[in-house]
Motif scaffolding. Structure first.
Motif, PDB file in Angstrom:
ATOM      1  N   TRP A 198      -9.363   3.634 -16.610  1.00  0.00           N
ATOM      2  CA  TRP A 198      -8.440   3.126 -15.601  1.00  0.00           C
ATOM      3  C   TRP A 198      -7.499   4.206 -15.065  1.00  0.00           C
ATOM      4  CZ3 TRP A 198      -9.041  -1.695 -13.696  1.00  0.00           C
ATOM      5  CH2 TRP A 198      -9.836  -2.582 -14.440  1.00  0.00           C
ATOM      6  N   ALA A 199      -7.492   5.358 -15.679  1.00  0.00           N
ATOM      7  CA  ALA A 199      -6.596   6.433 -15.264  1.00  0.00           C
ATOM      8  C   ALA A 199      -7.148   7.738 -15.816  1.00  0.00           C
ATOM      9  CB  ALA A 199      -5.181   6.185 -15.773  1.00  0.00           C
ATOM     10  N   VAL A 200      -6.534   8.840 -15.414  1.00  0.00           N
ATOM     11  CA  VAL A 200      -6.940  10.155 -15.907  1.00  0.00           C
ATOM     12  C   VAL A 200      -5.736  10.798 -16.590  1.00  0.00           C
ATOM     13  CG1 VAL A 200      -7.859  12.424 -15.293  1.00  0.00           C
ATOM     14  CG2 VAL A 200      -8.569  10.397 -14.002  1.00  0.00           C
ATOM     15  N   PRO A 201      -5.896  11.258 -17.839  1.00  0.00           N
ATOM     16  CA  PRO A 201      -4.780  11.889 -18.535  1.00  0.00           C
ATOM     17  C   PRO A 201      -4.241  13.096 -17.769  1.00  0.00           C
ATOM     18  CG  PRO A 201      -6.519  11.334 -20.081  1.00  0.00           C
ATOM     19  CD  PRO A 201      -7.077  11.097 -18.707  1.00  0.00           C
ATOM     20  N   TYR A 202      -2.935  13.187 -17.743  1.00  0.00           N
ATOM     21  CA  TYR A 202      -2.264  14.276 -17.015  1.00  0.00           C
ATOM     22  C   TYR A 202      -1.390  15.103 -17.959  1.00  0.00           C
ATOM     23  CZ  TYR A 202       0.975  16.567 -13.776  1.00  0.00           C
ATOM     24  OH  TYR A 202       1.749  17.485 -13.126  1.00  0.00           O
ATOM     25  N   THR A 203      -0.532  14.459 -18.720  1.00  0.00           N
ATOM     26  CA  THR A 203       0.219  15.139 -19.781  1.00  0.00           C
ATOM     27  C   THR A 203       0.103  14.322 -21.051  1.00  0.00           C
ATOM     28  OG1 THR A 203       2.325  14.002 -19.332  1.00  0.00           O
ATOM     29  CG2 THR A 203       1.905  16.071 -18.140  1.00  0.00           C
ATOM     30  N   SER A 204       0.285  14.975 -22.182  1.00  0.00           N
ATOM     31  CA  SER A 204       0.254  14.286 -23.459  1.00  0.00           C
ATOM     32  C   SER A 204       1.593  14.486 -24.169  1.00  0.00           C
ATOM     33  CB  SER A 204      -0.891  14.802 -24.329  1.00  0.00           C
ATOM     34  OG  SER A 204      -1.018  14.010 -25.491  1.00  0.00           O
ATOM     35  N   ASN A 205       1.688  13.955 -25.368  1.00  0.00           N
ATOM     36  CA  ASN A 205       2.903  14.090 -26.164  1.00  0.00           C
ATOM     37  C   ASN A 205       2.634  13.572 -27.569  1.00  0.00           C
ATOM     38  OD1 ASN A 205       5.444  15.173 -26.021  1.00  0.00           O
ATOM     39  ND2 ASN A 205       6.278  13.621 -24.654  1.00  0.00           N
ATOM     40  N   ALA A 206       3.296  14.144 -28.541  1.00  0.00           N
ATOM     41  CA  ALA A 206       3.207  13.663 -29.914  1.00  0.00           C
ATOM     42  C   ALA A 206       4.476  14.077 -30.651  1.00  0.00           C
ATOM     43  CB  ALA A 206       1.976  14.235 -30.627  1.00  0.00           C
ATOM     44  N   GLY A 207       4.889  13.248 -31.570  1.00  0.00           N
ATOM     45  CA  GLY A 207       6.081  13.549 -32.353  1.00  0.00           C
ATOM     46  C   GLY A 207       5.850  14.682 -33.337  1.00  0.00           C
ATOM     47  N   LEU A 208       6.862  15.516 -33.539  1.00  0.00           N
ATOM     48  CA  LEU A 208       6.811  16.641 -34.468  1.00  0.00           C
ATOM     49  C   LEU A 208       8.002  16.580 -35.419  1.00  0.00           C
ATOM     50  CD1 LEU A 208       6.085  19.474 -31.850  1.00  0.00           C
ATOM     51  CD2 LEU A 208       4.411  18.386 -33.363  1.00  0.00           C
ATOM     52  N   SER A 236       0.825  -1.212   0.000  1.00  0.00           N
ATOM     53  CA  SER A 236       0.000   0.000   0.000  1.00  0.00           C
ATOM     54  C   SER A 236       0.858   1.259   0.000  1.00  0.00           C
ATOM     55  CB  SER A 236      -0.923   0.012   1.227  1.00  0.00           C
ATOM     56  OG  SER A 236      -0.156   0.007   2.432  1.00  0.00           O
ATOM     57  N   ARG A 237       2.155   1.128  -0.273  1.00  0.00           N
ATOM     58  CA  ARG A 237       3.043   2.285  -0.213  1.00  0.00           C
ATOM     59  C   ARG A 237       2.686   3.334  -1.250  1.00  0.00           C
ATOM     60  NH1 ARG A 237       9.506   2.689  -1.608  1.00  0.00           N
ATOM     61  NH2 ARG A 237       9.862   4.716  -0.629  1.00  0.00           N
ATOM     62  N   TYR A 238       2.332   2.907  -2.470  1.00  0.00           N
ATOM     63  CA  TYR A 238       1.972   3.845  -3.525  1.00  0.00           C
ATOM     64  C   TYR A 238       0.454   3.998  -3.545  1.00  0.00           C
ATOM     65  CZ  TYR A 238       6.626   2.593  -5.434  1.00  0.00           C
ATOM     66  OH  TYR A 238       7.964   2.364  -5.610  1.00  0.00           O
ATOM     67  N   ASP A 239      -0.003   5.235  -3.700  1.00  0.00           N
ATOM     68  CA  ASP A 239      -1.435   5.504  -3.815  1.00  0.00           C
ATOM     69  C   ASP A 239      -1.797   5.963  -5.225  1.00  0.00           C
ATOM     70  OD1 ASP A 239      -2.438   5.283  -0.884  1.00  0.00           O
ATOM     71  OD2 ASP A 239      -0.635   6.529  -0.747  1.00  0.00           O
ATOM     72  N   VAL A 240      -1.164   7.031  -5.677  1.00  0.00           N
ATOM     73  CA  VAL A 240      -1.372   7.549  -7.034  1.00  0.00           C
ATOM     74  C   VAL A 240      -0.134   7.216  -7.859  1.00  0.00           C
ATOM     75  CG1 VAL A 240      -1.741   9.614  -8.441  1.00  0.00           C
ATOM     76  CG2 VAL A 240      -2.866   9.397  -6.211  1.00  0.00           C
ATOM     77  N   LEU A 241      -0.359   6.687  -9.055  1.00  0.00           N
ATOM     78  CA  LEU A 241       0.730   6.248  -9.925  1.00  0.00           C
ATOM     79  C   LEU A 241       0.758   7.081 -11.191  1.00  0.00           C
ATOM     80  CD1 LEU A 241      -0.079   2.426  -9.696  1.00  0.00           C
ATOM     81  CD2 LEU A 241       1.673   3.629  -8.384  1.00  0.00           C
ATOM     82  N   GLY A 242       1.922   7.606 -11.546  1.00  0.00           N
ATOM     83  CA  GLY A 242       2.098   8.292 -12.819  1.00  0.00           C
ATOM     84  C   GLY A 242       2.536   7.276 -13.857  1.00  0.00           C
ATOM     85  N   LEU A 260       1.198   8.617 -29.768  1.00  0.00           N
ATOM     86  CA  LEU A 260       0.883   9.349 -28.541  1.00  0.00           C
ATOM     87  C   LEU A 260       1.836   8.972 -27.409  1.00  0.00           C
ATOM     88  CD1 LEU A 260      -3.015   9.236 -28.361  1.00  0.00           C
ATOM     89  CD2 LEU A 260      -1.613  11.289 -28.420  1.00  0.00           C
ATOM     90  N   GLY A 261       2.282   9.977 -26.687  1.00  0.00           N
ATOM     91  CA  GLY A 261       3.037   9.751 -25.473  1.00  0.00           C
ATOM     92  C   GLY A 261       2.331  10.444 -24.327  1.00  0.00           C
ATOM     93  N   GLY A 262       2.966  10.471 -23.169  1.00  0.00           N
ATOM     94  CA  GLY A 262       2.388  11.188 -22.046  1.00  0.00           C
ATOM     95  C   GLY A 262       2.280  10.342 -20.796  1.00  0.00           C
ATOM     96  N   VAL A 263       1.654  10.935 -19.772  1.00  0.00           N
ATOM     97  CA  VAL A 263       1.510  10.301 -18.463  1.00  0.00           C
ATOM     98  C   VAL A 263       0.047  10.381 -18.028  1.00  0.00           C
ATOM     99  CG1 VAL A 263       2.113  10.458 -16.002  1.00  0.00           C
ATOM    100  CG2 VAL A 263       3.872  10.814 -17.746  1.00  0.00           C
ATOM    101  N   ASN A 264      -0.465   9.259 -17.528  1.00  0.00           N
ATOM    102  CA  ASN A 264      -1.799   9.200 -16.945  1.00  0.00           C
ATOM    103  C   ASN A 264      -1.688   8.900 -15.456  1.00  0.00           C
ATOM    104  OD1 ASN A 264      -2.863   9.518 -19.527  1.00  0.00           O
ATOM    105  ND2 ASN A 264      -3.089   7.320 -19.857  1.00  0.00           N
ATOM    106  N   LEU A 265      -2.667   9.350 -14.682  1.00  0.00           N
ATOM    107  CA  LEU A 265      -2.667   9.137 -13.238  1.00  0.00           C
ATOM    108  C   LEU A 265      -3.678   8.056 -12.870  1.00  0.00           C
ATOM    109  CD1 LEU A 265      -2.512  12.828 -11.948  1.00  0.00           C
ATOM    110  CD2 LEU A 265      -0.628  11.285 -12.546  1.00  0.00           C
ATOM    111  N   ALA A 266      -3.209   7.028 -12.165  1.00  0.00           N
ATOM    112  CA  ALA A 266      -4.054   5.911 -11.761  1.00  0.00           C
ATOM    113  C   ALA A 266      -3.979   5.723 -10.252  1.00  0.00           C
ATOM    114  CB  ALA A 266      -3.610   4.638 -12.478  1.00  0.00           C
ATOM    115  N   ILE A 267      -4.916   4.957  -9.714  1.00  0.00           N
ATOM    116  CA  ILE A 267      -4.958   4.677  -8.279  1.00  0.00           C
ATOM    117  C   ILE A 267      -4.598   3.220  -8.038  1.00  0.00           C
ATOM    118  CG2 ILE A 267      -6.414   4.595  -6.210  1.00  0.00           C
ATOM    119  CD1 ILE A 267      -8.107   6.814  -7.441  1.00  0.00           C
ATOM    120  N   SER A 268      -3.665   2.989  -7.143  1.00  0.00           N
ATOM    121  CA  SER A 268      -3.264   1.628  -6.806  1.00  0.00           C
ATOM    122  C   SER A 268      -4.433   0.851  -6.207  1.00  0.00           C
ATOM    123  CB  SER A 268      -2.111   1.657  -5.797  1.00  0.00           C
ATOM    124  OG  SER A 268      -1.906   0.372  -5.229  1.00  0.00           O
TER     125      SER A 268
END
Length: 415
Positions: free
Chosen positions: A138-148, A89-95, A296-304
């Protein structure tokens, strides 16, 4: 961001799978309040802690502690997987990297979330798709990314929209100015999977079905995508040095004047602008018959699933992905936000001129292949393409594409 593969593969093979939805912490975050820990990759811009401080000041009984994992995404994932396999239970929110959704969901490591709690309709649609698996959020988008596609405006009158135009302009620039043509990330690691996936998409194909259950890779289309890269190496407008490039190497080669064109993520804009000034241009990636499709790249936030304070974790995610904080993600962290309206803000565009192009690129982008065994899929793609790039003969592309499809089908069959 892209990651190297061997560590990922080892952890994946060690992981035990459970059915998606069989979450140790219940179907949704309905209870548990108190202090939480936010585990994510190392903050290289020092913008995270002030955002956490604002939450902590308003929630003294539910303070969040930042746990910075290694900068390399494969090491981040390895530590998360070890923690979650132990049902800690050490982690609660995961990037989470956007490509981890299916695997973490299948393993029962994260819990599904209630869609109505988050303003998903105001987020960029392709970004939301990266957080959905088997019709659950399963998660909420936090940052995105795309190649240019970065290019030199002093060498290029009109940026290329097709591979043929990229080839012709690269060859002409080399003859006139003795400047190399094009490079992406062609070392045998996750970046090569990204570059090849973009080529396949930009030729009108895909690799695995949206639900991750079938290989939809067409060897003819895949061969066309691979031949684009092989031809560049054979003819010299993709320099051989590019076979050793990851993001930083390609960024440096471009901004130091060794290349007229380079594929990279938005984070490369700031350093390149500082170096090249008005000589820097940015556009969408080219494709077979017109503008291409980025990965697509980026980070989503999920709950353990093993968090004891899932309600606090849920409320923290709502706060952290709010419009106000997403603006700070861009202005203070220089990461692409997920709220659509921020890409149309005149003040932000003035400060970050690439935003309109980035918005177009994200809207036209697609996720990397969706699979609970993504790391094995990525390893097959990167190793197959690397083998072809090492021997860029005209006969190589089709043979490699057929072999790749067979290996991918074996992975999907056994998952």
């Amino acid at each position: 961001m892209p990651r190297s593969l061997p560590v990922l593969l080892a952890v994946t093979l060690a992981a035990g799978c459970t059915a998606a939805g069989d979450t140790g912490g219940g179907e949704t975050a309905t209870g548990g309040t108190g202090p939480i820990t936010f585990a994510t990759g190392r903050d290289t811009t020092a913008y995270l802690q002030p955002l956490l401080d604002r939450w902590n000041q308003a929630h003294p009984a539910e303070k969040v502690t930042l746990l910075e994992l290694p900068e390399a995404a494969d090491e981040q994932r390895a530590q998360m997987a070890a923690n979650l396999q132990a049902q800690s239970s050490r982690y609660d929110v995961l990037g989470l990297d956007v490509v981890w959704t299916a695997e973490f969901a299948e393993n029962g490591w994260i819990i599904p979330l209630e869609r109505g709690l988050f303003p998903l309709d105001r987020f960029l649609p392709p970004v939301v798709e990266t957080a959905v698996y088997k019709n659950k959020l399963w998660a909420v988008p936090y940052t995105s990314n795309a190649g240019l596609l970065y290019y030199r405006t002093d060498l290029v009158d009109k940026p290329p929209k097709t591979w043929a135009e990229l080839r012709d302009q690269s060859r002409e620039i080399d003859k006139k100015h003795n400047v190399g043509g094009y490079a992406g990330q062609f070392l045998a690691y996750e970046g090569l999977t990204v570059n090849f996936s973009e080529a396949v998409q930009s030729a009108g194909g895909e690799i695995i079905s949206r639900d991750g259950t079938a290989v939809t890779f067409d060897p003819a289309t895949g061969g066309t995508a691979l031949e684009f890269l092989l031809q560049g190496l054979r003819e010299g407008w993709i320099p051989k040095e590019a076979l050793t490039y990851k993001e930083e190497e390609s960024r440096l080669a471009f901004q130091e004047g060794e290349l007229a064109f380079a594929r990279n993520w938005p984070h490369a804009y700031g350093p390149a602008k500082a170096r090249l000034g008005d000589k820097l241009g940015v556009t969408r990636l080219p494709g077979l018959d017109g503008p291409g499709s980025s990965t697509l790249g980026g980070v989503n936030l999920a709950i353990s699933a093993y968090s004891k304070n899932q309600h606090t974790a849920q409320e923290f995610i709502r706060y952290f992905t709010s419009l106000e904080n997403e603006r700070r993600v861009l202005t203070e962290g220089s990461f692409p936000p997920v709220w659509t309206e921020l890409y149309d803000d005149p003040d932000l565009i003035k400060r970050f001129p690439y935003l309109p192009v980035l918005k177009e690129s994200i809207l036209a982008a697609k996720p990397r292949p969706v699979s609970a065994n993504y790391t094995q899929v990525s390893l097959v793609i990167a190793s197959s393409v690397a083998k072809a790039l090492a021997n860029p003969s005209p006969e190589t592309a089709d043979d490699v594409a057929v072999s790749m499809k067979s290996e991918l089908e074996e992975i999907i069959r056994t998952q």
